[in-house]
Scaffold this motif. Structure first.
Motif, PDB file in Angstrom:
ATOM      1  N   GLU A 266       0.770  -1.221   0.068  1.00 50.90           N
ATOM      2  CA  GLU A 266       0.036   0.061   0.026  1.00 50.90           C
ATOM      3  C   GLU A 266       0.810   1.363  -0.147  1.00 50.90           C
ATOM      4  OE1 GLU A 266      -2.647  -0.108   3.328  1.00 50.90           O
ATOM      5  OE2 GLU A 266      -3.082   1.872   3.253  1.00 50.90           O
ATOM      6  N   LEU A 267       1.726   1.358   0.726  1.00 50.87           N
ATOM      7  CA  LEU A 267       2.749   2.452   1.152  1.00 50.87           C
ATOM      8  C   LEU A 267       3.597   2.640  -0.293  1.00 50.87           C
ATOM      9  CD1 LEU A 267       4.044   2.030   4.647  1.00 50.87           C
ATOM     10  CD2 LEU A 267       2.395   3.610   3.781  1.00 50.87           C
TER      11      LEU A 267
ATOM     12  N   SER B 246       2.782   1.545  -3.292  1.00 54.90           N
ATOM     13  CA  SER B 246       1.941   1.972  -4.408  1.00 54.90           C
ATOM     14  C   SER B 246       1.329   3.676  -4.378  1.00 54.90           C
ATOM     15  CB  SER B 246       0.498   1.196  -4.563  1.00 54.90           C
ATOM     16  OG  SER B 246       0.975  -0.100  -4.438  1.00 54.90           O
ATOM     17  N   ASP B 247       1.401   4.023  -3.207  1.00 55.47           N
ATOM     18  CA  ASP B 247       0.983   5.410  -3.008  1.00 55.47           C
ATOM     19  C   ASP B 247       1.960   6.084  -3.179  1.00 55.47           C
ATOM     20  OD1 ASP B 247      -1.265   4.932  -0.014  1.00 55.47           O
ATOM     21  OD2 ASP B 247      -1.642   4.361  -1.920  1.00 55.47           O
TER      22      ASP B 247
ATOM     23  N   ALA C 101       2.621   6.409  -7.034  1.00 53.74           N
ATOM     24  CA  ALA C 101       1.655   7.160  -7.439  1.00 53.74           C
ATOM     25  C   ALA C 101       2.041   8.766  -7.362  1.00 53.74           C
ATOM     26  CB  ALA C 101       0.448   6.871  -7.227  1.00 53.74           C
ATOM     27  N   GLU C 102       2.511   9.098  -6.197  1.00 55.00           N
ATOM     28  CA  GLU C 102       2.850  10.298  -5.839  1.00 55.00           C
ATOM     29  C   GLU C 102       4.018  11.128  -6.440  1.00 55.00           C
ATOM     30  OE1 GLU C 102       1.390  11.122  -1.714  1.00 55.00           O
ATOM     31  OE2 GLU C 102       2.725  12.847  -1.588  1.00 55.00           O
TER      32      GLU C 102
ATOM     33  N   ASP D 187      11.030   6.470   2.417  1.00 52.58           N
ATOM     34  CA  ASP D 187       9.797   6.203   2.389  1.00 52.58           C
ATOM     35  C   ASP D 187       9.306   5.437   3.461  1.00 52.58           C
ATOM     36  OD1 ASP D 187       8.478   7.927   0.160  1.00 52.58           O
ATOM     37  OD2 ASP D 187      10.226   6.735  -1.014  1.00 52.58           O
TER      38      ASP D 187
END
Ligand code: 6PG
Length: 238
Positions: A22-23, A25-26, A29-30, A130
């Motif tokens: 999840e982290l 992918s976010d 994307a950002e 990240d």
């Protein structure tokens, strides 16, 4: 420091994998990239095996940069190498190449300085990872920040050659390690801690007075411990 208790080490690994996906992918994307610092030891093996089982398509690996939080002063082929363990359990099975390894085979001071330079030029000072994945020893050490070792109090560096003397490090040796300053700016920090031998240290880190365990030196905006019931058995029920 928040903690979540899971039934067993496999559940800890599965939860860590779910959140990592999840982290990542976010972040991608950002910002188009996901920088993660891996820890060594044995706990990450389960996470790596879960990630391999889920397959290369489960994550955008071509946008993920892998760093290490610490390394033993041994070559990659040595059974104690953290990079060597990751290569066997993650890098080779998934064909990952965006890796920045600590050169355990080099002169430790040279290896630490060159890694620090690469880290700061890629992620700034202090570095903005990240995600930082950490383990913890039963003495409350994390990365290669062992109790009483000089790296605990080094105010200026982000990566050091740390002389340690601990039975958990195999006696007197030098380890390459990030310092607490190197991970304080991480967006997310996760401790993966399993096993009853960690229960006393975990209780001390989470509920005891500050300053007793190296793991208590870890700071950041989002720190969580994923623990199994065995490691949590000394925690007060809140
Ligand atoms: C290392 C690690 C170290 C590890 C703890 C826990 O190089 O050994 O970075 O900090 O996370 O020792 O190790 P286990 O996961 O094997 O219990």
């Amino acid at each position: 420091m928040k903690h979540q208790i899971f039934a067993d080490p496999e559940a800890v690994a599965a939860a860590a994998a779910d959140e990592l996906i999840e982290l990542a992918s976010d972040a991608i994307a950002e910002r188009g990239v996901f920088h993660i610092a891996l820890s060594g030891g044995s706990t990450p093996k389960r996470l790596f095996d879960v990630l391999v089982t889920r397959g290369r398509d489960a994550l955008p690996w071509d946008s993920i940069d892998l760093w290490w939080s610490d390394e033993r002063t041994v070559p990659p082929e040595h059974p104690d190498s953290n990079y060597g363990m990751a290569r066997q359990h993650l890098l080779e099975p998934l064909g990952l190449t965006r890796v920045h390894r600590l050169a355990g085979e080099q002169d430790p001071a040279v290896a630490a300085a060159s890694y620090e330079q690469a880290l700061l030029s890629a992620l700034g000072a202090p570095p903005v990872f990240d995600l930082v994945l950490l383990g913890m020893g039963k003495d409350g050490h994390t990365m290669s920040l062992f109790p009483g070792s000089p790296a605990l109090t080094d105010p200026d560096r982000f990566v050091v050659a740390n002389p340690v003397d601990s039975p958990l490090a195999g006696g007197r040796t030098t380890r390459l390690t990030l310092t607490p300053a190197a991970i304080m700016a991480a967006r997310h920090t996760r401790f993966l801690i399993t096993g009853s031998d960690k229960a006393d240290a975990l209780a001390g880190v989470l509920h005891g007075p500050p300053g007793r365990f190296p793991a208590q030196l870890v700071t950041g905006v989002d720190i969580r411990c994923f623990v199994d019931q065995a490691a949590a058995m000394r925690l007060e029920v809140t």
